[in-house]
Scaffold this motif. Structure first.
Motif, PDB file in Angstrom:
ATOM      1  N   SER A  36      -4.324  -0.843 -12.524  1.00 28.48           N
ATOM      2  CA  SER A  36      -5.202   0.298 -12.724  1.00 28.48           C
ATOM      3  C   SER A  36      -6.110  -0.034 -13.890  1.00 28.48           C
ATOM      4  CB  SER A  36      -4.387   1.564 -13.005  1.00 28.48           C
ATOM      5  OG  SER A  36      -5.238   2.671 -13.141  1.00 28.48           O
ATOM      6  N   GLY A  42      -2.804   7.873 -15.157  1.00 29.34           N
ATOM      7  CA  GLY A  42      -2.126   7.846 -13.865  1.00 29.34           C
ATOM      8  C   GLY A  42      -0.646   7.714 -14.083  1.00 29.34           C
ATOM      9  N   ARG A 146       3.774   1.383  -8.549  1.00 27.37           N
ATOM     10  CA  ARG A 146       2.426   1.845  -8.234  1.00 27.37           C
ATOM     11  C   ARG A 146       1.970   2.828  -9.300  1.00 27.37           C
ATOM     12  NH1 ARG A 146       3.602   5.098  -2.621  1.00 27.37           N
ATOM     13  NH2 ARG A 146       4.547   6.945  -3.520  1.00 27.37           N
ATOM     14  N   GLU A 148      -0.519   6.024  -9.784  1.00 23.59           N
ATOM     15  CA  GLU A 148      -1.269   7.011  -8.989  1.00 23.59           C
ATOM     16  C   GLU A 148      -2.088   7.897  -9.885  1.00 23.59           C
ATOM     17  OE1 GLU A 148       1.983   8.916  -6.979  1.00 23.59           O
ATOM     18  OE2 GLU A 148       1.897   7.475  -5.351  1.00 23.59           O
TER      19      GLU A 148
END
Length: 148
Positions: A36, A42, A146, A148
């Motif tokens: 990212s 996030g 991950r 997000e």
């Protein structure tokens, strides 16, 4: 003599603070690190069990350093933000000593692949595969990550 009792409560989004439990982590398939680079915000989520578990906000991670997180089943993971902005997660237990210290290890790279070196005996573990770079018979679990 006074004694103190520490009580913890489960939060829906645990912060990236040192874990307090000591069990081995369940390996996930080799993970592609979450990137990212365009944003420092996030939620960082790890694949764990049958779903994804939120461990912290990406903005709380410091490049080149790790944090240990306590997972819902009592396992521990070491989460790292490398200097290129990628997030990695491996089991926090050093298989050579049994101590839960990999989150305090030093990040580096060998052949272009990022690793964490244990702060105790300095064995290096590939952050993408969990393989020990110093002993091919040893590895640590890797968690898919991950942001997000």
């Amino acid at each position: 003599m006074t004694t103190a009792t520490i009580t913890t409560t489960r939060q829906s989004t645990p912060s990236a603070t040192p874990a307090t439990s000591a069990t081995s982590a369940t390996p996930a398939s080799p993970a592609t690190p979450a990137t990212s680079a365009t944003s420092a915000t996030g939620a960082v989520r790890l694949a764990h069990g049958d779903g994804w578990f939120t461990v912290c906000d990406r903005g709380l991670l410091t490049p080149g350093r790790g944090v240990s997180v306590l997972l819902p089943d009592g396992d521990q993971a070491a989460v790292f933000l490398d200097r290129s902005g990628r997030v990695h997660a491996v089991g926090n237990r050093d298989p050579f000593t049994g101590a839960y210290v990999l989150a305090r290890g030093l990040l580096g790279s060998a052949g272009g692949r990022p690793f964490v070196a244990s702060p105790l005996l300095k064995q290096r573990f590939d952050l993408a595969t969990g393989a020990c770079l110093d002993d091919e018979d040893v590895s640590v679990p890797v968690f898919a990550v991950r942001v997000e």
